[in-house]
Design a protein around this motif. Structure first.
Motif, short mmCIF file in Angstrom:
data_model
loop_
_atom_site.label_atom_id
_atom_site.label_comp_id
_atom_site.label_asym_id
_atom_site.label_seq_id
_atom_site.Cartn_x
_atom_site.Cartn_y
_atom_site.Cartn_z
N TYR B 230 -13.81 1.13 -23.58
CA TYR B 230 -13.36 2.65 -23.24
C TYR B 230 -13.54 3.31 -24.70
O TYR B 230 -12.94 2.89 -25.44
CB TYR B 230 -12.31 2.95 -22.71
CG TYR B 230 -11.93 4.62 -22.61
CD1 TYR B 230 -12.61 5.43 -21.82
CD2 TYR B 230 -11.27 5.10 -23.83
CE1 TYR B 230 -12.65 6.77 -21.85
CE2 TYR B 230 -10.87 6.60 -23.60
CZ TYR B 230 -11.88 7.37 -22.75
OH TYR B 230 -11.97 8.58 -22.90
N ASP B 231 -14.46 4.24 -24.71
CA ASP B 231 -14.66 4.66 -26.02
C ASP B 231 -15.17 6.23 -25.79
O ASP B 231 -16.23 6.63 -25.23
CB ASP B 231 -15.87 4.05 -26.37
CG ASP B 231 -16.42 4.57 -27.87
OD1 ASP B 231 -16.25 5.90 -28.08
OD2 ASP B 231 -17.14 3.80 -28.64
N PHE B 232 -14.37 7.05 -26.43
CA PHE B 232 -14.69 8.62 -25.99
C PHE B 232 -16.04 9.01 -26.50
O PHE B 232 -16.77 9.57 -25.82
CB PHE B 232 -13.50 9.37 -26.81
CG PHE B 232 -13.58 10.79 -26.81
CD1 PHE B 232 -12.96 11.60 -25.85
CD2 PHE B 232 -14.71 11.47 -27.83
CE1 PHE B 232 -13.18 12.97 -25.90
CE2 PHE B 232 -14.54 12.82 -27.61
CZ PHE B 232 -13.96 13.64 -26.53
N VAL B 233 -16.31 8.46 -27.71
CA VAL B 233 -17.62 9.03 -28.08
C VAL B 233 -18.75 8.69 -27.57
O VAL B 233 -19.62 9.11 -27.02
CB VAL B 233 -17.79 8.64 -29.73
CG1 VAL B 233 -19.13 8.66 -30.17
CG2 VAL B 233 -16.68 9.22 -30.49
N GLU B 235 -18.59 7.69 -24.31
CA GLU B 235 -18.94 8.56 -23.15
C GLU B 235 -19.71 9.93 -23.23
O GLU B 235 -20.41 10.33 -22.52
CB GLU B 235 -17.37 8.83 -22.42
CG GLU B 235 -17.15 7.45 -21.74
CD GLU B 235 -16.13 8.09 -20.56
OE1 GLU B 235 -16.10 9.13 -20.16
OE2 GLU B 235 -15.15 7.06 -20.25
N HIS B 236 -19.09 10.74 -24.47
CA HIS B 236 -19.52 11.92 -24.96
C HIS B 236 -21.19 11.58 -24.68
O HIS B 236 -21.98 12.56 -24.09
CB HIS B 236 -19.17 12.52 -25.97
CG HIS B 236 -19.72 13.63 -26.44
ND1 HIS B 236 -19.00 14.85 -26.57
CD2 HIS B 236 -20.90 13.89 -27.09
CE1 HIS B 236 -19.63 15.76 -26.92
NE2 HIS B 236 -20.77 15.19 -27.34
#
Ligand SMILES: Cc1ncc(C[n+]2csc(CCOP(=O)(O)OP(=O)(O)O)c2C)c(N)n1
Ligand SMILES: Cc1ncc(C[n+]2csc(CCOP(=O)(O)OP(=O)(O)O)c2C)c(N)n1
Ligand code: SF4
Ligand code: SF4
Ligand SMILES: [Mg+2]
Ligand SMILES: [Mg+2]
Lengths: 635, 350, 635, 350
Positions: B230-233, B235-236
């Motif tokens: 899980y990795d915000f960046v 996904e962005h």
């Protein structure tokens, strides 16, 4: 009156003579129809060489299948004291020892010509033409009688018909025996049996036919010091003399014998006496991509290296050719063209790789291409190719073809000027690099110092801390530093174009063929390579018909300024090429801006060497009756 | 953009036998991603050449195309280099070596460059036992073209673009051994302790020396299946369908003892298990090496270290029996038979 | 007067305004200077898309390095309510967030233009021009304050400057937030942080500068139903609609995204609902030779297959292209051209593979090449390529380029006629083969039954005992039997030429660009591909200077007869190309026999898309002052 | 020119399950040299297809370039054939197979075609486990170009042109095993008893099946070093520098028991020692197969027979999860998403 052969061995119903046998002295075409793999090549070569030794111009063509054994193969020999070396349609004497092809073979015989066949079995009636003279010789029967070993029976059958020909068309028997002696020098035990076989044929013919026939030979002194050699041998030898030390290749007909010749001579001439070690390296690569890669690596590192290939190899090498063009690495290629596209007809000739070589690879590229017409030029141009590649730091293609490369041609003898030095081009050594620094100058691999587009390079390892640079297929600045700057890229591309311009005056100039009889030429012909033989002859024939042409044999791309001058001097030109699409014409229009309307294509692309008749008929057809008139008035 | 080392030269920098400092073996600035394993290999090459006291200009650097193949610009700035075309470094190096047997040939390639487009040339340069060091900077992907799977990508691993690899990887050390390579080794980009000595040994080997160096691609070996997935960046970037975000990364280093295995966690959290052969391992038995490789493979381990060496093989020059003088040093006198000979050759065609 | 920024975070000595700021409504060039790998692409796309959504014609160009992280990369956006989509020199507003390139970047700003930079650190004095307006925004500082995660800091920096631009040049903020909502549909947690970042920038700008600036935007209704799309997406989608089932490829910039798009859409549109299985196969081959081999194998076996590549791939595929030409096997290639030769500049555009494609491979070959100018044409021509390849049983190249393929272009929307059926060409099935036999006819794979050069083929397995034949790259007779007969070979080569003639009327016709204002054109322009944008604009500019030109956009090789007509109608033509050697001009002269003198090359080959200024200045220069007069009189 | 069999059809010729006689599986006349091993392989293919009762038109024959690659013309005259370009048969076959998974794919190649120019494609088609039978007609030379050494030529053997081969041969069975081939066998062209069943098994195998068939080149495997080396005719040809004499030769046949070895004397008198694995040999252990190969090699023997088989592997279609209907059988309805979908796609670009 039809003379029935009295052959002691068999009587062939078909063995009779036509009303009239043709008469001809020292002007004829003899064709041998054999099965490949039966050892006929050596016998047929013997025949041609004998004619040559009788001082008569001779031009043999090997017409062989793309297979190893069992298919029809032909050997067509033109003999002409007029000195014509092109193929000529129509066979005066057919030596038909291949049942498979006889139906076709007999059709090729001119009316009144001769058809020599193995009369051990009676002749198939479908083969009988009443305007042809049949010479039945029971070759098989004779061999059965004379030899035990089935393989010797097969082998000597060929020698026997050569013996017969000696009687029939009057080849000096001593010349033949002398040739046998030369050939088997050292293997003397082979001499007697061969001479015996010759005699068998000679005697049979003299006994059964009234020899010599109306078509016959007589010694002349017309070949002088010329040699009878194939272009591939000459090119391979050229690489030896040019100082090539690395040959990387992949086998492909018809170029294979180029590297084979190089290796053969290298084994004789390039072994270090002291150590017995090789002063050369030949590598059979895993494919053509690897072969050209090795050549480029070796040339980058300061050796002279080359490869030899044919069409499919050129296609596979094109990515690497683009690299060598753009990164400016020398490379020499000998492309012995065969009939394309794709695998095409691998054992037939053509001139259809010209565009593929001149513009090889994606992007904007132009390559130097040399266009030899004779074995001597194969030698000279191969030598020159190494100087040009080194000087211009770019690939150079010697564009030969199957006819030139694999067939023996009557050629001026090869020469070498011992004072000649290799031109390794602009290469800086350690001293020069140090001098540069002393002058406060910085070495720039791609700096156009001399304003000729040709820059200075260094070899790896040249200097401990100067002159090293990075060679790459990507864009770089004058100091060989990687760049994506548009101006730096464009400047470099412009310099490469300037370099190509500079090359125009360095490549061999075209050769003019003068108009016959001190007339004013009323049309011009442009051609290259092996078309020269047919065009030379055609110019005579045309002159006989009142059409006076001069011609220019182009020797290189980029085009020498003499090509421009020649074209400017003519309103109308025929461009003679052995391909379908008029590839030379395309280069002339796009590179010189010649109006296409001015250039009429005269094309031959069936895989057989061009004949003079084809040239004459196409030109006459094109001129049309009325033009012809006007032309004649014009004189 | 990452630096191999700070650009100033320490006054008292240690010099080697021939008086060069390590800096003298460096090249221009690397333009690879920060933390790219390839940069670690470049600096290992620098150290090895420094320690061997090689004259930089006696080395020729050759490569194909790829991030890995760019690296020769980033070391040995005083050596000639040749960045050729994709997958063809072996043939160019072969030609270069034939022209001048006296230089040291250092070939750098990638897994795409060597195991896909270049597999044929790789196999045949091994077979010819060309005297060179052949390094594959193996990141299991096509870095420069943005992370497609390569022929050495692990079975079932998923790349940044989400493509899972359905094919068995090609183990180039295995292939090299099969094809008769006379020096075969494997290492990890971050393990300088193991890598530098291997490079030194390989350079000293007279014949074909192959090193398969596992070299993580920090940018595209970014396996969403891994625990850090899980990795915000990420996904962005995924939802904007742009993969142009490359976080700054530290180079991964490791160090471990012979006979032991070591788990190395890559930037994406996935783990490679490296194994060093036990002290007693004798790298002179080709068959044993092949079996050792398979054993490790079956245990999900990657065997590293010197796997096989043939102390004194015939290189291509021995095989071809070429002169000891480099061929590019011979002149007309040595090469051209002259006109007299030519005239006698003419005779043979008359 | 110079206004010192009152940024609460840092004060940059350089943050002042020039005497005069330029004024412009809906006509400007905004350029972003970033470091690649920092996530700027998505932010920059957001900007362009927002302008598009405001109903304004927009044309963004990505100018990126051949590397993955850490080097300068630019995104240049032209906004033009006049509808000009070509690149334009001179930047009105530079968003300079990359210290590495600032020196160069500031030079590109037009006098009176704007320079937006990160004012966290004071500006280097060397960067100061007194005719430029400097807009300092402390991007880094703001991010440091707002975000913990260093990677989010880097990422949102980009969103923040987009927010600032909204205020500065008056982009409707709702359009931006709406776009964010669209983008992150499903990942809603991402929406708020992005909007927040936009607001940070918006607020900072509105607080510190008098917004909007003299250069600003206003909503219009000028894009209608047009789409903003890249050519590679369109080509990949075209392959889906054309029914391609096999894609074999090898990664290479800039063509990679063609197959990626195909696969992306195939995953959505080509999964069999019942079984969940793929109605397509994508294979990443080991290299380009293998990729084209797979395509040829699949097409031979009756599937529609394609590959996508760029220059180096074309070179490597050339041997196989010769096979497909000669053996007559369909194949579709998308060549997205980059700057050659060799590796050249892999991330720059060019039109220099035209010759390499048209004449690919050794021997006499000619290939069909389609020349799209827009994403819609990328779609339409890719679809058409499959019909042409099947019908003419030969390779067809869709020749795109990096600019067209990888940059977003304003394009007519894509359309599909549901009544349309694929044209699989002349393929005989079992019934037809039986019928043939009943008619007592023998199937001949290479028989020119319809006298158009196009023969009938069968798929493997079509019939238990009829229609089987052998496909080969060697010469064969009309019944596909291997032959080395010269006449059979030549006849076949002539038929291939006839087939190519037939294709002329089947390929897309050229598109005429009418002269401006109902004048009579006094000069003509020929061009292809992405040169159309600059030429359209140049024609307006020239008209303004009294030079009236019409133009023809060539859409295919072989040339449609309309090309001939157009050329005949003009005395003098400019041939506009983005390569060094005038490759289209070469084809026009050699294939149509146009006099080269009639065709003036106008070339652009620095890797950057052509600009109208370049076209205008070169034409004016060439016409010269006096000509220009005479032209004006002529009106 | 040699015939596979007399050309008349015996009235009472035996027919197979689907009513075809063996003649129905023949092709046109061979143009290879009399006694060429390749012709024996062609007739073995004919027998195998006859015995398997395969419908000839369900077979697609593909090849590269070479004498071996010519042979598809000489068998299965009712099958489509594709004689592609040198070394590229694997890629063409891959494409063909993807287009129509329902046909049987029979690829014929030579040692030059597969081990030199085609090595890369060979390796990668193995890796993809394409469902096909890949036969290499291995004569250890380049027949069609007149006998140059190939990459499978024995070390130190000398060819007709007198060139001695200085390189270790590549063993393609070994390579295939390394690269994960799911069916690997070797045989001898003259051993119909062994070859025919192997071909049948290979055709029945669902996945990549490789058979390396040793196939003497009667014309160029003509080793002057061999005991029969004094040869009047050869000397004659040598001194005239023409190698166009090809004596008529008989095909070499052999027959021997599992577990035994057999010396086969070639036309030039040189001997190959063939070995058949013992009855107990279990061809389901890749590693055992590799070791068995090495054992035989070390004893100067050539291991023949079925070396390895993976009974039920995933072929490329399984891997790609393609539809069971052949892709070339899908029409507009199945393939074209239609205008409505296109309009919604347009939306995503607005
Ligand atoms: C003939 C050709 N095909 C494709 C490419 C595009 N390309 C450049 S690098 C590369 C792959 C690089 O992968 P690898 O060798 O593993 O190097 P890495 O970037 O992973 O270090 C490809 C396919 C090319 N340059 N030339
Ligand atoms: C690209 C290319 N290079 C070279 C050739 C010439 N050539 C034809 S067959 C052949 C080698 C054949 O050897 P092999 O595959 O072992 O077949 P064999 O004749 O021995 O059965 C070569 C090199 C070619 N046809 N195409
Ligand atoms: S993309 Fe991967 S391999 Fe390439 S430089 Fe970046 S980290 Fe290294
Ligand atoms: S040359 Fe050798 S391989 Fe070719 S057909 Fe003759 S015997 Fe067979
Ligand atoms: Mg890689
Ligand atoms: Mg062979």
């Amino acid at each position: 009156m039809s003379v029935v052969s009295t052959s002691g061995v068999s009587t062939s119903s078909a063995n009779f003579f036509a009303k009239t046998g043709i008469e001809s002295l020292n002007e004829l075409v003899v064709k041998f129809a054999n099965v490949n793999g039966t050892g006929s090549a050596s016998a047929n070569n013997l025949f041609a060489k004998a004619v040559f030794r009788m001082g008569l111009p001779v031009s043999p063509k090997n017409i062989f299948p793309s297979n190893i054994q069992g298919l029809p193969t032909w050997y067509e020999v033109r003999i002409s004291e007029k000195g014509y070396l092109a193929r000529r349609d129509g066979v005066d004497l057919m030596v038909a020892v291949n049942p498979q092809s006889m139906v076709k073979d007999v059709q090729e015989v001119v009316s009144g010509g001769y058809f020599l066949y193995d009369s051990t079995k009676p002749l198939d009636l479908r083969l009988i033409r009443d305007d042809v003279n049949y010479l039945g010789i029971p070759l098989t029967a004779i061999c059965l009688r004379e030899y035990k070993d089935p393989r010797q029976r097969q082998l000597f059958k060929n020698i026997i018909y050569v013996g017969a020909l000696a009687a029939l068309i009057n080849i000096e028997f001593e010349v033949l025996t002398e040739l046998i002696a030369d050939q088997f020098k050292g293997k003397d035990k082979l001499i007697a049996p061969n001479v015996h076989a010759l005699e068998l044929g000679y005697q049979y013919a003299s006994r059964h036919f009234n020899c010599p026939l109306g078509i016959r030979l007589e010694r002349r002194d017309l070949v002088g010091d010329r040699i009878l050699m194939g272009g591939n041998d000459a090119a391979g030898l050229g690489a030896i003399y040019a100082g090539a030390t690395v040959a990387a290749w992949y086998p492909i007909t018809p170029s294979t014998s180029v590297v084979e010749a190089f290796e053969k001579y290298a084994k004789r001439l390039r072994i270090d006496p002291g150590t017995g070690k090789q002063k050369y390296a030949v590598v059979q690569a895993e494919d053509e991509l690897s072969a050209i890669g090795m050549v480029i690596g070796a040339c980058w590192n300061g050796a002279r290296a080359f490869t030899a290939t044919s069409g499919p190899g050129i296609s596979l090498m094109s990515e690497f050719l683009g690299l060598a063009y753009f990164a400016e690495v020398p490379a020499v290629l000998v492309d012995v063209q065969r009939t394309g596209p794709s695998t095409g007809m691998p054992t037939r000739t053509q001139q259809s790789d010209l565009l593929a070589c001149a513009y090889a690879s994606h992007g904007d590229t132009k390559h130097i291409v040399l266009l030899p017409s004779t074995p001597k030029e194969c030698f000279d141009f191969t030598v020159m190719a190494f100087d040009l590649a080194d000087y211009f730091q770019t690939p150079v293609v010697v564009l030969s073809d199957l006819d030139l490369g694999m067939n023996d041609h009557l050629s001026e003898p090869l020469e070498w000027d011992d004072a000649r030095r290799y031109n390794r081009g602009k290469v800086l050594n350690a001293e020069q690099l140090d001098a540069l620094t002393e002058q406060g100058k910085r070495f720039g691999r791609y700096l156009d110092v001399d304003d000729d587009g040709v820059c200075y390079r260094t070899y790896p390892g040249a200097h401990p801390n100067k002159g090293a640079f990075f060679t790459r297929g990507t864009s770089r600045d004058p100091y060989a530093i990687y760049t994506e700057d548009g101006t730096a890229y464009a400047d470099n591309m412009d310099r490469l174009l300037k370099k190509f311009e500079t090359a125009k005056s360095a490549v061999p100039a075209p050769v003019a063929l003068p108009v016959r009889g001190k007339r004013k030429a009323n049309l011009g012909i442009i051609l290259f390579g092996t078309s020269v033989f047919a065009v030379e002859e055609a110019m005579d024939l045309l002159a006989g018909q009142g059409v006076y042409a001069d011609a220019l044999v182009v020797k290189a791309f980029p085009f020498h300024e003499d090509v421009v001058r020649y074209i400017d001097r003519h309103e109308q030109l025929f461009v003679v090429e052995q391909n379908r699409d008029g590839q030379l014409r395309t280069l002339l229009t796009s590179e010189l801006g010649v109006a296409p309307a001015k250039l009429i294509s005269l094309l031959n692309y069936d895989g057989m060497p061009l004949t003079a008749n084809k040239v004459v008929s196409e030109i006459q057809q094109c001129l049309g009756a009325d033009d012809e008139q006007s032309l004649q008035q014009a004189q | 953009m990452s630096y191999l080392r700070p650009n100033f030269r320490h006054p008292a920098a240690p010099v080697n036998r021939i008086g060069f400092t390590e800096k003298d073996y460096e090249g221009s600035l690397s333009t690879l991603c920060a933390g790219c394993g390839h940069d670690s290999i470049s600096s290992a090459i620098v150290s090895a050449c420094f320690e061997l006291s090689i004259e930089p200009h006696r080395v020729a650097k050759l490569s194909g195309i790829g991030c890995s193949s760019k690296t020769p610009t980033y070391f040995l700035g005083n050596s000639h280099g040749f960045n050729s075309v994709h997958g063809r470094m072996p043939s160019v190096t072969t030609g270069a070596n034939l022209a001048n047997r006296d230089l040291i040939y250092l070939g750098v390639s990638g897994d795409g460059d060597s195991a896909s487009i270049g597999l044929g040339q790789f196999a045949h340069v091994v077979r010819r036992n060309l005297n060179m060091l052949y390094i594959v900077e193996n990141n299991g992907c096509y870095g420069l073209t943005k992370g497609q799977n390569s022929a050495t990508t692990d079975l079932d691993s998923t790349n940044k673009a989400g493509v899972t690899n359905p094919f068995d990887p090609i183990d180039l050390t295995n292939l090299a051994l099969q094809l008769g390579a006379t020096f075969v080794a494997r290492s990890f980009s971050g393990d300088k302790e193991q890598l530098v000595p291997l490079i030194k040994a390989a350079i000293s080997h007279r014949g074909f020396a192959f090193i398969d160096v596992i070299s993580p691609c920090v940018t595209f070996n970014n396996n969403p299946g891994s625990k850090k997935s899980y990795d915000f960046v990420r996904e962005h970037c995924e939802s904007t369908a742009t993969i142009d975000f490359v976080p700054m990364r530290e180079e991964i280093t490791t160090q471990y003892e012979p006979g032991t295995t070591q788990d190395v966690t890559l930037h994406d959290g996935s783990v490679v298990r490296l194994q060093k052969p036990i002290a007693g391992y004798r790298p002179d038995d080709r068959r044993a090496a092949l079996n050792a490789l398979r054993d490790a493979e079956e245990n999900g381990e990657i065997l590293t270290g010197l796997l096989y060496i043939d102390e004194d093989p015939n290189d291509l020059h021995d095989t071809l029996n070429t002169l000891s003088t480099p061929l590019n040093a011979l002149d007309e006198a040595a090469l051209c038979p002259g006109n007299k000979t030519l005239q006698s050759i003419n005779k043979s065609f008359q």
